[in-house]
Scaffold this motif. Sequence first.
Motif, PDB file in Angstrom:
ATOM      1  N   ASP A   1       0.837  -1.205   0.000  1.00 51.74           N
ATOM      2  CA  ASP A   1       0.000   0.000   0.000  1.00 51.74           C
ATOM      3  C   ASP A   1       0.872   1.255   0.000  1.00 51.74           C
ATOM      4  O   ASP A   1       0.587   2.227  -0.703  1.00 51.74           O
ATOM      5  CB  ASP A   1      -0.932   0.009   1.222  1.00 51.74           C
ATOM      6  CG  ASP A   1      -2.020  -1.047   1.135  1.00 51.74           C
ATOM      7  OD1 ASP A   1      -2.616  -1.369   2.182  1.00 51.74           O
ATOM      8  OD2 ASP A   1      -2.273  -1.561   0.016  1.00 51.74           O
ATOM      9  N   GLU A   2       1.926   1.223   0.812  1.00 51.09           N
ATOM     10  CA  GLU A   2       2.835   2.375   0.889  1.00 51.09           C
ATOM     11  C   GLU A   2       3.550   2.578  -0.445  1.00 51.09           C
ATOM     12  O   GLU A   2       3.740   3.710  -0.896  1.00 51.09           O
ATOM     13  CB  GLU A   2       3.855   2.154   2.011  1.00 51.09           C
ATOM     14  CG  GLU A   2       4.661   3.379   2.373  1.00 51.09           C
ATOM     15  CD  GLU A   2       5.547   3.130   3.594  1.00 51.09           C
ATOM     16  OE1 GLU A   2       5.200   2.285   4.435  1.00 51.09           O
ATOM     17  OE2 GLU A   2       6.594   3.789   3.682  1.00 51.09           O
ATOM     18  N   LEU A   3       3.939   1.468  -1.065  1.00 46.81           N
ATOM     19  CA  LEU A   3       4.585   1.541  -2.381  1.00 46.81           C
ATOM     20  C   LEU A   3       3.631   2.182  -3.392  1.00 46.81           C
ATOM     21  O   LEU A   3       4.014   3.081  -4.135  1.00 46.81           O
ATOM     22  CB  LEU A   3       4.987   0.137  -2.833  1.00 46.81           C
ATOM     23  CG  LEU A   3       5.464  -0.022  -4.277  1.00 46.81           C
ATOM     24  CD1 LEU A   3       6.724   0.795  -4.530  1.00 46.81           C
ATOM     25  CD2 LEU A   3       5.729  -1.499  -4.596  1.00 46.81           C
ATOM     26  N   ARG A   4       2.391   1.722  -3.369  1.00 42.53           N
ATOM     27  CA  ARG A   4       1.395   2.255  -4.306  1.00 42.53           C
ATOM     28  C   ARG A   4       1.178   3.747  -4.070  1.00 42.53           C
ATOM     29  O   ARG A   4       1.106   4.536  -4.996  1.00 42.53           O
ATOM     30  CB  ARG A   4       0.076   1.500  -4.177  1.00 42.53           C
ATOM     31  CG  ARG A   4      -0.954   1.829  -5.246  1.00 42.53           C
ATOM     32  CD  ARG A   4      -2.263   1.086  -5.030  1.00 42.53           C
ATOM     33  NE  ARG A   4      -2.093  -0.352  -5.154  1.00 42.53           N
ATOM     34  CZ  ARG A   4      -2.190  -1.216  -4.139  1.00 42.53           C
ATOM     35  NH1 ARG A   4      -2.473  -0.805  -2.923  1.00 42.53           N
ATOM     36  NH2 ARG A   4      -2.037  -2.504  -4.344  1.00 42.53           N
ATOM     37  N   ASP A   5       1.094   4.137  -2.796  1.00 47.34           N
ATOM     38  CA  ASP A   5       0.923   5.554  -2.458  1.00 47.34           C
ATOM     39  C   ASP A   5       2.113   6.376  -2.933  1.00 47.34           C
ATOM     40  O   ASP A   5       1.948   7.508  -3.383  1.00 47.34           O
ATOM     41  CB  ASP A   5       0.761   5.729  -0.942  1.00 47.34           C
ATOM     42  CG  ASP A   5      -0.582   5.220  -0.436  1.00 47.34           C
ATOM     43  OD1 ASP A   5      -0.720   5.021   0.787  1.00 47.34           O
ATOM     44  OD2 ASP A   5      -1.490   5.001  -1.274  1.00 47.34           O
TER      45      ASP A   5
END
Lengths: 120, 138
Positions: A14-18
């Motif tokens: 999720d952090e990567l996507r953000d």
Amino acid sequence: MSDEAPLLDHAVIDELRDSVGGDTAFVTELIETYLAEAPGQIDEIVAAASSGDCDAIVRPAHTLKSSSASLGAARLAQIAREIELAGREGRSEGLAQTADSARSTYEATVEAITAAGLRL
Amino acid sequence: MTDSTRGATALIVDDSAVNRKLLARHLETLGIASDEAIDGHAALEYLAEHAADVAVVLLDVVMPGLDGYATLEAIKSDEALRRLPVIMISGVDEQASVARCLEMGAADYLPKPFNPVILGARVRASLAEKRMHDLEAE
């Protein structure tokens, strides 16, 4: 212990996507790149472990560790870190078993990635 | 995009395609174009032809063939390349490795997995310093 880390840390994904502005297609592309690279790294690890070559095992374990960590493959990153450390410290005992564990954990990780709908 | 990043090109040197793709994407959001090299030899071959176009090098430490330490040494011992900022980006987090690279002339050392915000700040800082040195040299 290695089993404590999750196969997939969704918070990392999720952090990567953000961090890439919500670009799901890019995350998928990155995961497919990882799935294309990792088997070769694991093959190198297994080959080095079977011959007890601690020097040769360091680089593929190191690379597998960092790419796995970047994509939330936490358990495999942890195992790769253990292998890298063992290689750097010249500890060949048990390396073959740990290398086999890396392969089986990778296969389980692929299943988890597929189940999470993260593949093309 | 800032003055220091405008028109800048980075050379990403890493044997992992995952790492190269991720770095390239984050540099793109900073307005920095990038080219890639899969190891130290490829990086030095690229710089031999395109050094004038490169504003910063992002260099992995553990690579097959010519590793990051040897690549950094080659860059810093080459009169044509030694002023190029080199930011080490590595999963080798030992203090000794960090110290070794900084003593060899690396501009900075970022651990992997890298924080995109910190990456951006350190790349901008390196580019701004390079721009200042280039202006002084004119």
